[in-house]
Write a protein that holds these residues in place. Structure first.
Motif, PDB file in Angstrom:
ATOM      1  N   ASN A  22       0.818  -1.216   0.000  1.00  0.00           N
ATOM      2  CA  ASN A  22       0.000   0.000   0.000  1.00  0.00           C
ATOM      3  C   ASN A  22       0.849   1.262   0.000  1.00  0.00           C
ATOM      4  O   ASN A  22       0.406   2.302  -0.483  1.00  0.00           O
ATOM      5  CB  ASN A  22      -0.936   0.000   1.208  1.00  0.00           C
ATOM      6  N   GLU A  23       2.054   1.192   0.552  1.00  0.00           N
ATOM      7  CA  GLU A  23       2.956   2.339   0.511  1.00  0.00           C
ATOM      8  C   GLU A  23       3.892   2.154  -0.677  1.00  0.00           C
ATOM      9  O   GLU A  23       4.726   1.253  -0.692  1.00  0.00           O
ATOM     10  CB  GLU A  23       3.723   2.465   1.824  1.00  0.00           C
ATOM     11  N   MET A  24       3.738   3.003  -1.669  1.00  0.00           N
ATOM     12  CA  MET A  24       4.457   2.848  -2.925  1.00  0.00           C
ATOM     13  C   MET A  24       5.266   4.102  -3.227  1.00  0.00           C
ATOM     14  O   MET A  24       5.112   5.142  -2.579  1.00  0.00           O
ATOM     15  CB  MET A  24       3.469   2.590  -4.069  1.00  0.00           C
ATOM     16  N   THR A  25       6.136   3.984  -4.216  1.00  0.00           N
ATOM     17  CA  THR A  25       6.911   5.124  -4.704  1.00  0.00           C
ATOM     18  C   THR A  25       6.529   5.376  -6.153  1.00  0.00           C
ATOM     19  O   THR A  25       6.597   4.475  -6.989  1.00  0.00           O
ATOM     20  CB  THR A  25       8.422   4.858  -4.599  1.00  0.00           C
ATOM     21  N   ILE A  26       6.101   6.593  -6.437  1.00  0.00           N
ATOM     22  CA  ILE A  26       5.642   6.971  -7.771  1.00  0.00           C
ATOM     23  C   ILE A  26       6.769   7.683  -8.513  1.00  0.00           C
ATOM     24  O   ILE A  26       7.448   8.546  -7.947  1.00  0.00           O
ATOM     25  CB  ILE A  26       4.405   7.882  -7.683  1.00  0.00           C
ATOM     26  N   GLU A  27       6.965   7.320  -9.764  1.00  0.00           N
ATOM     27  CA  GLU A  27       7.946   7.987 -10.614  1.00  0.00           C
ATOM     28  C   GLU A  27       7.216   9.005 -11.490  1.00  0.00           C
ATOM     29  O   GLU A  27       6.354   8.644 -12.280  1.00  0.00           O
ATOM     30  CB  GLU A  27       8.674   6.972 -11.495  1.00  0.00           C
ATOM     31  N   VAL A  28       7.554  10.268 -11.328  1.00  0.00           N
ATOM     32  CA  VAL A  28       6.958  11.320 -12.149  1.00  0.00           C
ATOM     33  C   VAL A  28       8.061  12.069 -12.870  1.00  0.00           C
ATOM     34  O   VAL A  28       9.226  12.046 -12.465  1.00  0.00           O
ATOM     35  CB  VAL A  28       6.118  12.294 -11.295  1.00  0.00           C
ATOM     36  N   LYS A  29       7.696  12.725 -13.946  1.00  0.00           N
ATOM     37  CA  LYS A  29       8.667  13.485 -14.724  1.00  0.00           C
ATOM     38  C   LYS A  29       9.225  14.629 -13.877  1.00  0.00           C
ATOM     39  O   LYS A  29       8.486  15.352 -13.210  1.00  0.00           O
ATOM     40  CB  LYS A  29       8.009  14.033 -15.986  1.00  0.00           C
TER      41      LYS A  29
END
Length: 328
Positions: free
Chosen positions: A67-74
């Motif tokens: 449930n705790e994730m790491t998001i990759e954004v530009k």
């Protein structure tokens, strides 16, 4: 005989870089190599992506099933808020009439640790999460469409001379505003008049709160599904002016269905949760309940949390929101 003219000796400049000669001895034989002291270029290119922590579903699931994730954004340079090219987080609490301290995601202490840890009690994490999820949703739409998206623009109608208006109009949205704590309400809404998305917060039911505590404060800005859902409304509104006008019952039905499906399909990009669900369902992802972590016999009652079946997070939407209202 001509006499040599006296003058200052000219020092010939050289653009050649200083070099170092290193002598090595291998198996009794010596050889020398020359290594440039400086590299060809000392410029450091900007990063391609920014990593930010967020909830994959919502806080009610806790730390289970990824449930705790790491998001990759530009990556982009951000002002505190955060405020970027296409979105701006404005954390004004309308009920308490106060601005919360904006997060500075370009702070080195946050850059090195991928942002703040998930927290329900820190409004700065709320700001971080809405920025991360909306940014990722925009990138997914742009990848699917093969072009950059834009937000809603006022319709340009010709005047009596057939001339179209030029420049910016009052209803144009050039940067989508995100208000994580806009109101006390069990609701979140994309609102063109506010040029953005208003996220509400409310108290969970006292009698049937689900996995929440009775009377617990629930923040819609911490629901991954709700953020994606409302961002989809904004994207659709930007594709065509007045596309959200309720000219017939099918228009709002289309909007809601499309936004729900977008949020639902996003679940399958959450790798850890997807793998855990595949394991607990034997690949039958359509099952509503997951197998308990601890098995029990037919005559035994569940005594531990791990012996209770849990809902499949991949096939549900905004579970904390529904349970907190007593309708989950």
């Amino acid at each position: 005989m001509p006499t040599a003219q006296k003058g200052k000796q000219r020092v010939r400049s050289s653009s050649k870089k200083p070099a170092m000669s290193n002598t090595h001895t291998v198996a009794g034989e010596s050889y020398t190599d020359t290594v440039d002291l400086f590299p060809e270029s000392t410029e450091v290119p900007p990063p391609v992506e920014r990593l930010l922590k967020a909830y994959a579903f919502d806080p009610s699931i806790g730390r289970f099933i990824g449930n705790e994730m790491t998001i990759e954004v530009k990556y982009e340079k951000l002002a505190p808020g955060p405020i970027g090219e296409k979105i701006a987080v404005i954390d004004y609490d309308g009920a308490n009439q106060v601005f919360y301290q904006p997060i500075d995601l370009d702070n080195p202490s946050l850059l090195i640790r991928d942002g703040l840890e998930p927290s329900e009690s820190d409004p700065r994490f709320h700001q971080q999460m809405v920025y991360a999820v909306v940014s990722e949703t925009i990138e997914h739409f742009e990848t699917a469409l093969g072009r950059r998206i834009r937000w809603r623009l006022d319709e340009r109608l010709p005047d009596e001379n057939g001339e179209f208006p030029k420049g910016t109009m009052p209803g144009d949205i050039w940067r989508l505003n995100l208000y994580p704590h806009a109101m006390i309400s069990a609701n979140a809404a994309y609102t063109p008049s506010a040029k953005g998305i208003l996220f509400g917060y409310f108290r969970a039911s006292q009698t049937d709160p689900g996995r929440n505590l009775p009377g617990q404060t629930v923040f819609t800005c911490l629901s991954h599904d709700i953020i994606v859902h409302e961002t989809t409304h904004a994207v659709l509104d930007g594709i065509r002016t007045y596309f959200s006008e309720r000219t017939n019952p099918d228009v709002p039905a289309f909007h809601e269905a499309f936004a729900d499906l977008t949020a639902l399909f996003r679940h399958f990009s959450h790798k850890e949760a997807l793998l855990d669900t595949i394991q607990k369902t034997g690949g039958r992802l359509y099952q509503y309940h997951l197998k308990p972590d601890v098995g029990i016999t037919d005559n035994e009652e569940a005594r531990l949390q791990g012996q209770l079946p849990v809902d499949n997070p991949l096939v549900g939407l905004a579970q904390q929101f529904g349970e907190a209202r007593g309708t989950g």
